[in-house]
Design an enzyme around this catalytic site. Sequence first.
Site, PDB file in Angstrom:
ATOM      1  CG  MET A 143      -3.795 -34.860  31.704  1.00  0.00           C
ATOM      2  SD  MET A 143      -2.814 -35.001  30.179  1.00  0.00           S
ATOM      3  CE  MET A 143      -3.796 -36.219  29.300  1.00  0.00           C
TER       4      MET A 143
ATOM      5  CB  SER B 231     -10.165 -39.246  24.772  1.00  0.00           C
ATOM      6  OG  SER B 231      -9.374 -38.259  25.421  1.00  0.00           O
TER       7      SER B 231
ATOM      8  CG  HIS C 131      -8.591 -40.447  33.186  1.00  0.00           C
ATOM      9  ND1 HIS C 131      -7.844 -40.865  32.092  1.00  0.00           N
ATOM     10  CD2 HIS C 131      -7.928 -40.883  34.281  1.00  0.00           C
ATOM     11  CE1 HIS C 131      -6.762 -41.518  32.529  1.00  0.00           C
ATOM     12  NE2 HIS C 131      -6.804 -41.542  33.851  1.00  0.00           N
TER      13      HIS C 131
ATOM     14  N   GLY D 281      -4.363 -45.573  22.751  1.00  0.00           N
ATOM     15  CA  GLY D 281      -4.010 -46.372  21.572  1.00  0.00           C
ATOM     16  C   GLY D 281      -5.093 -47.332  21.138  1.00  0.00           C
TER      17      GLY D 281
ATOM     18  CG  PHE E  54       1.487 -36.338  25.529  1.00  0.00           C
ATOM     19  CD1 PHE E  54       2.357 -36.670  26.568  1.00  0.00           C
ATOM     20  CD2 PHE E  54       1.372 -35.010  25.141  1.00  0.00           C
ATOM     21  CE1 PHE E  54       3.120 -35.694  27.188  1.00  0.00           C
ATOM     22  CE2 PHE E  54       2.139 -34.028  25.751  1.00  0.00           C
ATOM     23  CZ  PHE E  54       3.016 -34.363  26.782  1.00  0.00           C
TER      24      PHE E  54
ATOM     25  N   GLY F 198      -9.300 -41.662  21.462  1.00  0.00           N
ATOM     26  CA  GLY F 198      -9.179 -40.257  21.101  1.00  0.00           C
ATOM     27  C   GLY F 198      -8.884 -40.120  19.614  1.00  0.00           C
TER      28      GLY F 198
ATOM     29  CG  MET G 202      -3.792 -45.254  32.560  1.00  0.00           C
ATOM     30  SD  MET G 202      -5.048 -44.385  31.598  1.00  0.00           S
ATOM     31  CE  MET G 202      -4.075 -43.681  30.276  1.00  0.00           C
TER      32      MET G 202
ATOM     33  CG  HIS H  94     -12.051 -40.521  28.671  1.00  0.00           C
ATOM     34  ND1 HIS H  94     -12.234 -41.378  29.741  1.00  0.00           N
ATOM     35  CD2 HIS H  94     -10.734 -40.203  28.666  1.00  0.00           C
ATOM     36  CE1 HIS H  94     -11.062 -41.552  30.348  1.00  0.00           C
ATOM     37  NE2 HIS H  94     -10.146 -40.858  29.723  1.00  0.00           N
TER      38      HIS H  94
ATOM     39  CG  MET I  23      -4.696 -38.974  34.112  1.00  0.00           C
ATOM     40  SD  MET I  23      -4.295 -38.994  32.366  1.00  0.00           S
ATOM     41  CE  MET I  23      -5.745 -38.157  31.737  1.00  0.00           C
TER      42      MET I  23
ATOM     43  CG  ASP J 297      -8.025 -37.980  28.959  1.00  0.00           C
ATOM     44  OD1 ASP J 297      -8.162 -38.183  27.748  1.00  0.00           O
ATOM     45  OD2 ASP J 297      -8.103 -38.875  29.810  1.00  0.00           O
TER      46      ASP J 297
ATOM     47  CG  ASP K 210      -7.637 -43.634  28.608  1.00  0.00           C
ATOM     48  OD1 ASP K 210      -7.810 -42.884  29.583  1.00  0.00           O
ATOM     49  OD2 ASP K 210      -7.390 -43.235  27.462  1.00  0.00           O
TER      50      ASP K 210
HETATM   51  C1  DX5 Z   1      -3.803 -40.239  27.673  1.00  0.00           C
HETATM   52  C2  DX5 Z   1      -5.294 -40.078  27.861  1.00  0.00           C
HETATM   53  C3  DX5 Z   1      -6.073 -40.875  26.857  1.00  0.00           C
HETATM   54  C4  DX5 Z   1      -5.824 -40.402  25.471  1.00  0.00           C
HETATM   55  C5  DX5 Z   1      -6.299 -41.423  24.497  1.00  0.00           C
HETATM   56  O1  DX5 Z   1      -3.173 -39.791  28.815  1.00  0.00           O
HETATM   57  O2  DX5 Z   1      -5.663 -40.542  29.150  1.00  0.00           O
HETATM   58  O3  DX5 Z   1      -7.477 -40.794  27.132  1.00  0.00           O
HETATM   59  O4  DX5 Z   1      -6.521 -39.196  25.281  1.00  0.00           O
HETATM   60  O5  DX5 Z   1      -5.952 -40.938  23.255  1.00  0.00           O
HETATM   61  P1  DX5 Z   1      -5.611 -41.947  22.056  1.00  0.00           P
HETATM   62  O6  DX5 Z   1      -6.875 -42.750  21.854  1.00  0.00           O
HETATM   63  O7  DX5 Z   1      -5.300 -41.020  20.911  1.00  0.00           O
HETATM   64  O8  DX5 Z   1      -4.462 -42.786  22.496  1.00  0.00           O
HETATM   65 ZN    ZN Z   2      -8.053 -40.836  29.834  1.00  0.00          ZN
END
Ligand code: DX5
Ligand code: ZN
Length: 219
Positions: A38, A9, A67, A177, A143, A197, A137, A34, A69, A36, A175
Site C-alpha cells: 500500500m 494475508s 496485491h 473480512g 486495513f 488475514g 475487494m 498474500h 494497492m 498487501d 479479499d
Molecule cells: C485490505 C487488504 C486485505 C486484508 C484482509 O486492504 O487488502 O488483504 O489484509 O484482512 P482481513 O482478512 O483481516 O479482512
Molecule cells: Zn489484499
Amino acid sequence: MHPIIIAPSILAADWGHLHEQIRAVEAAGADWLHLDVMDGHLVDNISFGPGFCDAVARVATTPLDVHLMITRPDHYWPRFAKLAHNITIHIEAQCDVAATLRDIRAAGIGVGISLKPGTPFSEIEPLLPLVDLVLIMTVEPGFGGQPFLAGQMEKVTAARDQRTIRQLNYRIQVDGGINHTTGQQSRTAGADTLVAGSSIFGAPDMAAAIRTLRAVDTP
Ligand code: DX5
Ligand code: ZN
C-alpha cells in the site's frame, strides 16, 4: 471451477516475529501468501514495499500473491517480479492499466486486476481477457479486520458469468473480512481464491482456521 486456494494475508501477521509467522502459516496449510503493498495514495494506509516482500521471499516456500494497492504499478511492478508468483494491480491506478497488465504477463508472471467496492464491475470487463485472476475487494482496501461487504457478491457472480460466456479461465479472488461464513458466501457466488488475514493470523489454531476455510467447498 478452480479448486480452492487459501491465501493468508501477511498484513495481519505479527511482523515482529515474521520468520516464525511465515513458517507457522505455511505449516498450517497456506496455499499462497498474500502480500498487501500500500502506498498511502491509492488507499488510505502505507504498509510495506519491495524490501519487506524480499524478506518474506527469503523465508517463504509457498507462492507469493502480490496485491499492489498503489497508484503507479506501471513503475513499481518490476521490483516485485523476481519474488512474485502473481501480481495484482488496481483499475483505479493512475497509469495505462491494460499496458501494465500486458507487461507483467509478458514477463511470465501471473497477473490480476482488482477493483475497490465503489468501482463498478463494468470498469474491468474489457480487461478480463488479459488476466489470470480477478480480485474483488470485499472491504474498502487499506486495513485488515474490517466487516465483509456482502454487496460485492454480485461482482463475484458477474466475474464467474463473464468467464463462462467469454470462455476465459481466470481465478476469482475475494479479499477482506473472509472467514468460514463469508468464505462460503463467496464460494457460492463463484469465488475460488480466498484471502484471509485476521481470521487466520488471529486464530488460536491457524491450521484449524485454514481447514475451516477450505471446507467451504463442502456442500
Ligand atoms: C485490505 C487488504 C486485505 C486484508 C484482509 O486492504 O487488502 O488483504 O489484509 O484482512 P482481513 O482478512 O483481516 O479482512
Ligand atoms: Zn489484499
